[in-house]
Design an enzyme around this catalytic site. Structure first.
Site, PDB file in Angstrom:
ATOM      1  N   ASP A  11      56.296  36.677  37.404  1.00 19.58           N
ATOM      2  CA  ASP A  11      55.066  36.564  38.177  1.00 19.58           C
ATOM      3  C   ASP A  11      54.686  35.081  38.239  1.00 19.58           C
ATOM      4  O   ASP A  11      55.144  34.283  37.416  1.00 19.58           O
ATOM      5  CB  ASP A  11      53.976  37.379  37.477  1.00 19.58           C
ATOM      6  N   ASP A  13      51.019  33.570  39.069  1.00 16.99           N
ATOM      7  CA  ASP A  13      49.694  33.175  38.561  1.00 16.99           C
ATOM      8  C   ASP A  13      49.424  33.799  37.198  1.00 16.99           C
ATOM      9  O   ASP A  13      49.455  35.020  37.051  1.00 16.99           O
ATOM     10  CB  ASP A  13      48.613  33.563  39.573  1.00 16.99           C
ATOM     11  N   LYS A  23      33.264  31.415  37.247  1.00 17.33           N
ATOM     12  CA  LYS A  23      32.180  32.400  37.181  1.00 17.33           C
ATOM     13  C   LYS A  23      32.639  33.659  36.443  1.00 17.33           C
ATOM     14  O   LYS A  23      32.406  34.788  36.892  1.00 17.33           O
ATOM     15  CB  LYS A  23      31.688  32.773  38.583  1.00 17.33           C
ATOM     16  N   GLY A  24      33.341  33.449  35.340  1.00 19.36           N
ATOM     17  CA  GLY A  24      33.761  34.577  34.527  1.00 19.36           C
ATOM     18  C   GLY A  24      34.989  35.311  35.016  1.00 19.36           C
ATOM     19  O   GLY A  24      35.422  36.280  34.398  1.00 19.36           O
ATOM     20  N   GLN A  65      50.558  36.766  46.992  1.00 16.22           N
ATOM     21  CA  GLN A  65      49.760  35.591  47.352  1.00 16.22           C
ATOM     22  C   GLN A  65      48.944  35.889  48.607  1.00 16.22           C
ATOM     23  O   GLN A  65      49.238  35.392  49.698  1.00 16.22           O
ATOM     24  CB  GLN A  65      50.673  34.361  47.568  1.00 16.22           C
ATOM     25  N   HIS A  98      50.606  39.580  52.082  1.00 12.46           N
ATOM     26  CA  HIS A  98      49.725  40.551  52.745  1.00 12.46           C
ATOM     27  C   HIS A  98      48.404  40.754  52.018  1.00 12.46           C
ATOM     28  O   HIS A  98      48.315  40.573  50.806  1.00 12.46           O
ATOM     29  CB  HIS A  98      50.447  41.909  52.852  1.00 12.46           C
ATOM     30  N   CYS A 104      51.306  47.160  53.128  1.00 11.06           N
ATOM     31  CA  CYS A 104      52.721  46.758  53.079  1.00 11.06           C
ATOM     32  C   CYS A 104      53.417  47.481  51.925  1.00 11.06           C
ATOM     33  O   CYS A 104      52.772  48.110  51.088  1.00 11.06           O
ATOM     34  CB  CYS A 104      52.832  45.254  52.869  1.00 11.06           C
ATOM     35  N   CYS A 106      55.386  45.683  49.866  1.00 10.93           N
ATOM     36  CA  CYS A 106      55.836  44.649  48.923  1.00 10.93           C
ATOM     37  C   CYS A 106      54.772  44.180  47.941  1.00 10.93           C
ATOM     38  O   CYS A 106      55.088  43.493  46.979  1.00 10.93           O
ATOM     39  CB  CYS A 106      56.426  43.460  49.686  1.00 10.93           C
TER      40      CYS A 106
HETATM   41 MG    MG Z   1      49.581  37.148  37.470  1.00  8.62          MG
END
Ligand code: MG
Length: 181
Positions: A11, A13, A23-24, A65, A98, A104, A106
């Site tokens: 992955d 992120d 903001k939490g 994304q 998307h 989708c 994916c």
């Molecule tokens: Mg992640």
């Protein structure tokens, strides 16, 4: 006798890129300035990719994304950040751009990105795994027939997975990969 490849799906992120707390809420950087000043590549990302490659696994980025679609990042900023990610030694990169409402196949936790990669690279998904930080990653892994590995974070302590590692340089990562036969 099969000559199928095996892969570690990473992955982006929260695994390769540092998340920001806004903001939490934990979010990916939404500009190249945020990436450079507050986020960046997580220490050990290069080593984790090499750990996979050294063991004969393809290292493949598989990431949702949707922020360009939602207007939360410009194409230019996205491309600048992704260019930094692409300097890492990934064998290939699969991205779902998307939005949630587009239906989708994916967007993780659907398995589409992993299935696309498996078709392109002739991957045996049963000998492969996905390293992620959320239920989107563990869900995609399970749906695709891969093992799931969670990078432990403050926000995924209650989530189930086949395996967990404490950091990208956790020696357990290599041991887990050695056991996927
Ligand atoms: Mg992640």
């Amino acid at each position: 006798m099969t000559n199928k490849r095996k892969a570690v799906f990473f992955d982006r992120d929260g695994v390769i890129l540092k998340m920001l707390c806004k903001k939490g809420r934990m979010e990916a950087p939404q500009s190249i300035a945020e990436f450079r000043e507050q986020s960046g590549i997580i220490p050990g990302a290069n080593e984790a990719i090499q750990t996979a490659r050294d063991r004969g696994f393809l290292a493949i980025l598989a990431t949702n994304q949707p922020d360009i679609h939602y207007g939360e990042i410009t194409q230019e900023d996205f491309d600048s950040i992704q260019a930094e990610v692409a300097k890492l030694p990934f064998d290939d990169i699969f991205i779902c751009f998307h939005g949630r409402e587009e239906g989708c196949d994916c967007k993780k936790p659907k398995p589409g990105l992993l299935l696309q990669a498996a078709k392109k690279w002739d991957i045996d998904l049963s000998k492969s795994c996905m390293l992620g930080d959320t239920e989107y990653d563990t869900g995609a892994a399970t749906s695709a027939g891969c093992k799931s590995i969670l990078l432990s974070t403050s926000y995924n302590t209650s989530l189930g997975a086949d395996y967990r590692i404490a950091s990208l340089t956790d020696p357990r990562f290599g041991q887990i990969l050695d056991g996927l036969v």
